[in-house]
Scaffold this motif. Structure first.
Motif, PDB file in Angstrom:
ATOM      1  N   TYR B 205       0.846  -1.202   0.000  1.00  0.00           N
ATOM      2  CA  TYR B 205       0.000   0.000   0.000  1.00  0.00           C
ATOM      3  C   TYR B 205       0.879   1.248   0.000  1.00  0.00           C
ATOM      4  CZ  TYR B 205      -4.281  -2.618   0.493  1.00  0.00           C
ATOM      5  OH  TYR B 205      -5.333  -3.456   0.257  1.00  0.00           O
ATOM      6  N   ASN B 206       1.897   1.265   0.876  1.00  0.00           N
ATOM      7  CA  ASN B 206       2.920   2.302   0.797  1.00  0.00           C
ATOM      8  C   ASN B 206       4.201   1.612   0.339  1.00  0.00           C
ATOM      9  OD1 ASN B 206       1.606   4.714   1.827  1.00  0.00           O
ATOM     10  ND2 ASN B 206       1.470   3.594   3.757  1.00  0.00           N
ATOM     11  N   PRO B 207       4.854   2.125  -0.703  1.00  0.00           N
ATOM     12  CA  PRO B 207       6.030   1.426  -1.233  1.00  0.00           C
ATOM     13  C   PRO B 207       7.258   1.590  -0.327  1.00  0.00           C
ATOM     14  CG  PRO B 207       5.698   3.481  -2.411  1.00  0.00           C
ATOM     15  CD  PRO B 207       4.565   3.368  -1.436  1.00  0.00           C
ATOM     16  N   ILE B 208       7.131   1.170   0.927  1.00  0.00           N
ATOM     17  CA  ILE B 208       8.227   1.321   1.891  1.00  0.00           C
ATOM     18  C   ILE B 208       8.951  -0.004   2.083  1.00  0.00           C
ATOM     19  CG2 ILE B 208       8.840   1.885   4.277  1.00  0.00           C
ATOM     20  CD1 ILE B 208       6.478   3.701   4.431  1.00  0.00           C
ATOM     21  N   GLY B 209      10.261   0.025   1.958  1.00  0.00           N
ATOM     22  CA  GLY B 209      11.087  -1.152   2.175  1.00  0.00           C
ATOM     23  C   GLY B 209      11.882  -1.030   3.462  1.00  0.00           C
ATOM     24  N   LEU B 210      12.205  -2.194   4.042  1.00  0.00           N
ATOM     25  CA  LEU B 210      12.999  -2.255   5.266  1.00  0.00           C
ATOM     26  C   LEU B 210      14.122  -3.238   5.007  1.00  0.00           C
ATOM     27  CD1 LEU B 210      13.280  -1.639   8.354  1.00  0.00           C
ATOM     28  CD2 LEU B 210      11.788  -3.607   8.744  1.00  0.00           C
ATOM     29  N   SER B 211      15.361  -2.804   5.194  1.00  0.00           N
ATOM     30  CA  SER B 211      16.471  -3.670   4.843  1.00  0.00           C
ATOM     31  C   SER B 211      17.642  -3.427   5.784  1.00  0.00           C
ATOM     32  CB  SER B 211      16.885  -3.380   3.398  1.00  0.00           C
ATOM     33  OG  SER B 211      17.791  -4.338   2.964  1.00  0.00           O
ATOM     34  N   LEU B 212      18.298  -4.529   6.110  1.00  0.00           N
ATOM     35  CA  LEU B 212      19.408  -4.476   7.047  1.00  0.00           C
ATOM     36  C   LEU B 212      20.702  -4.519   6.237  1.00  0.00           C
ATOM     37  CD1 LEU B 212      19.779  -4.589  10.114  1.00  0.00           C
ATOM     38  CD2 LEU B 212      19.559  -7.071   9.984  1.00  0.00           C
ATOM     39  N   CYS B 213      21.679  -3.701   6.578  1.00  0.00           N
ATOM     40  CA  CYS B 213      22.965  -3.819   5.902  1.00  0.00           C
ATOM     41  C   CYS B 213      24.111  -3.512   6.852  1.00  0.00           C
ATOM     42  CB  CYS B 213      23.015  -2.966   4.643  1.00  0.00           C
ATOM     43  SG  CYS B 213      22.950  -1.216   4.953  1.00  0.00           S
ATOM     44  N   LYS B 214      25.303  -3.827   6.398  1.00  0.00           N
ATOM     45  CA  LYS B 214      26.499  -3.708   7.233  1.00  0.00           C
ATOM     46  C   LYS B 214      27.234  -2.424   6.854  1.00  0.00           C
ATOM     47  CE  LYS B 214      30.026  -6.904   8.889  1.00  0.00           C
ATOM     48  NZ  LYS B 214      31.226  -6.106   9.024  1.00  0.00           N
ATOM     49  N   ILE B 215      27.676  -1.705   7.855  1.00  0.00           N
ATOM     50  CA  ILE B 215      28.453  -0.489   7.591  1.00  0.00           C
ATOM     51  C   ILE B 215      29.890  -0.891   7.298  1.00  0.00           C
ATOM     52  CG2 ILE B 215      29.321   1.673   8.569  1.00  0.00           C
ATOM     53  CD1 ILE B 215      26.902   1.714  10.438  1.00  0.00           C
ATOM     54  N   MET B 216      30.426  -0.436   6.167  1.00  0.00           N
ATOM     55  CA  MET B 216      31.832  -0.689   5.862  1.00  0.00           C
ATOM     56  C   MET B 216      32.677   0.520   6.250  1.00  0.00           C
ATOM     57  SD  MET B 216      31.546  -2.667   2.234  1.00  0.00           S
ATOM     58  CE  MET B 216      33.284  -3.144   2.258  1.00  0.00           C
ATOM     59  N   LYS B 217      32.142   1.711   5.978  1.00  0.00           N
ATOM     60  CA  LYS B 217      32.927   2.925   6.233  1.00  0.00           C
ATOM     61  C   LYS B 217      31.986   4.130   6.182  1.00  0.00           C
ATOM     62  CE  LYS B 217      36.741   5.458   4.132  1.00  0.00           C
ATOM     63  NZ  LYS B 217      37.374   5.671   2.827  1.00  0.00           N
ATOM     64  N   ILE B 218      32.236   5.094   7.028  1.00  0.00           N
ATOM     65  CA  ILE B 218      31.471   6.342   6.945  1.00  0.00           C
ATOM     66  C   ILE B 218      32.459   7.462   6.662  1.00  0.00           C
ATOM     67  CG2 ILE B 218      29.965   7.963   8.195  1.00  0.00           C
ATOM     68  CD1 ILE B 218      28.922   5.611   9.820  1.00  0.00           C
TER      69      ILE B 218
END
Lengths: 379, 379
Positions: B205-218
């Protein structure tokens, strides 16, 4: 002279003449953020956009080719001292520094609630923070009911009953600060600041919340849930099932995340217990029927000190406070030194002159009354 | 006659005259969903709205009191045969059945991207599904880079480097189906349907995705990440740190969630390896430098069969397919019986006549070429 404008005009003209393929879903605004202006150098990253296919033309262009078409079409002026391309990036060196940096206009996405939650928490104060057994606190007795709106089909919930937990993606509808700060003070850090993306604060660029809760029952377009940290009337944007990919075996975080927020003992004065019995005879609660549940949810909320960092710093001394759960106003004494909360009175929403409730004057009157009937000494 | 309208007009007038306290953030539309019309009974749930405080008036009203004010103000007509209140709910019985059910107009929330992700995946086909080690597949070599937009302060990321993982809340910008279905076919269920809220499908209904990812560098306003399942140019709405409250010790789900999606062996033909070496000398990739990494990411994508349920059902036989990763087009043979994928050719985006790429004719020509040089027999 504004180079972004020249670029925009040129590319728009080329697009209109079907010389450049731009994907039809991709508005001009999506291109803007890729224009970088540093000093006298103006860089247009064409690479990322030309990889799109134009459905109408059904062709792909090599980004280098694309760059050549654009450069050839740019009006030749004295201000452009040097033009080069490299891997789909156009670098234009200008004769003078750029005065006005480009402000990209980003498109907004309109999100409509799929439903609203009816929650036992109706105010920010007293609403627990998301947590679970891993973090030493879990509001097992919190209750809520999500109702899907008319435009959402009940079929959309088919199969959800096979999952024990769901993610709620919702709107922080009570977070209405006029000016957004990029840093906030997390509850566990005693005043130290962290960037908002390193926290779960409601004060965000987009007021989107993420919360895990337990499914108790699904009935048509209603989902009864527990373990919530959402305020009554919170608009729900999406529901997603919790599954193994969400649970990481290995992850790291800063040490303060492990600091307990579960620090307060909770005791009930006999008078408060008596008040609960009297109220229970006369008035209903929305989410709780058994007297034990009334007591458990009060205990849960108070065991995780509901005071904000601000309140804690301002009122170091003990004092009389109140919070609301379901239709109950719970009055308690906060003993800082003993790390304990003593519940001294409970008032049902229908029972009192509500318009005065929990103002300083009301708390002061309450204190006098409780002292006069011997529940409190002096605090 | 429309009772919702009468009610609306009356309440609006009362609000304007400051007789009724309505919280200033609460638009009329929020009240509408609480109007229920069943048969000849029209119910207005005032209870949930009057608990709000009006900042300007700074008063609370007892919902019963509020109901009384409204009822008194309602125009008395013959159509209203019975009016009663109970715990803040107004029940109005009408002389005739209501013909037109109320369609509530829900407010939309405008969400602006805080940034965009630049991803090694630029198309739906070949983009892995969110997963991690718990589910037998984790795309360790996938790469992306989130860049915050101009209006987002780099300070907002302060402290995020202390976390290993983040949640991305994003827009499924390539999910543009005109009509939303309330059920979809999850990849692990071989054609069986489930409600969209029981799945993570992009069709929502709302095109919202939820996804987990790993931080490599900021680095300033850029976050380099791995383990992603997002397509290039995905608008990011929010970033939240992953912490222990997100990892449940006990939860349940339907059995099919545990069905493996990691089923294919991946082999490389010598010709494909040779092609990778040649390309590596001449052209860059955006996210990968080492030859081993080029091979690993191809292996990861193909080990989780990128074919959709639709493709699988339609093309039971083996065949030649291609997917895109970074700037590479990877051509492979799908052996259904052996549950294996054989990579037979690799083409860089800059290298070929891209506009023909991966059409049926192109794949057919590719097949002929590969047969003529002895890479393929006949398939």
């Amino acid at each position: 002279m504004d180079f972004a404008d020249i670029f925009k005009t040129t590319v728009t003209r080329l697009m209109e003449s079907n010389t450049l393929p731009i994907c039809d879903w991709l508005p001009w605004e999506f291109l803007c953020p890729k224009v970088q202006e540093r000093g006298d150098l103006c860089t247009f990253t064409v690479l990322r956009t030309v990889m799109k296919t134009n459905k109408a033309l059904n062709t792909f262009y090599n980004p280098c080719e694309w760059c050549d078409i654009i450069i050839e079409s740019l009006p030749k002026t004295q201000e452009m001292s040097e033009v080069s391309t490299e891997n789909g990036i156009i670098n234009i060196r200008l004769a003078q520094k750029i005065q006005t940096p480009l402000q990209p206009i980003d498109p907004a996405f309109a999100m409509q609630p799929i439903g609203f939650i009816s929650s036992c928490f109706s105010e920010k104060f007293g609403t627990p923070r998301q947590s679970n057994k891993n973090t030493g606190f879990y509001s097992k007795y919190s209750r809520g009911e999500i109702t899907l709106l008319n435009h959402v089909n009940a079929d959309s919930l088919d199969g959800l009953e096979e999952f024990s937990h769901i993610w709620l993606i919702f709107v922080f509808h009570k977070s209405t600060h006029s000016k957004l700060k990029s840093k906030v003070k997390p509850p566990r850090l005693n005043g130290q600041k962290k960037g908002i993306f390193a926290t779960r604060t409601p004060h965000r660029y987009n007021p989107i919340g993420l919360s895990l809760c337990k499914i108790m029952k699904i009935d048509g377009k209603k989902i009864m849930v527990s373990g919530i940290d959402l305020i009554d009337e919170t608009p729900i944007l999406d529901i997603k099932p919790y599954h193994p990919a969400d649970c990481l075996n290995e992850f790291s975080m800063p040490g303060y995340i492990k600091n307990p927020i579960y620090i307060y003992d909770v005791e009930f004065h006999d008078y408060a217990i008596e008040r609960i019995r009297i109220i229970k005879e006369k008035y209903p609660l929305k989410f709780y029927t058994a007297e034990e549940d009334w007591i458990e949810i009060i205990r849960e909320v108070l065991s995780q000190d509901p005071s904000t960092v601000h309140t804690k710093l301002k009122h170091q001394d003990q004092g009389l406070y109140a919070f609301k759960i379901d239709f109950l106003y719970v009055v308690y004494v906060r003993h800082c030194e003993k790390s304990s909360h003593l519940v001294v009175n409970v008032i049902h929403h229908f029972e009192a002159e509500i318009h005065e409730l929990r103002t300083e004057a009301w708390l002061s009157d309450m204190k006098d009354t409780l002292i006069s009937i011997g529940v409190l000494k002096s605090i």
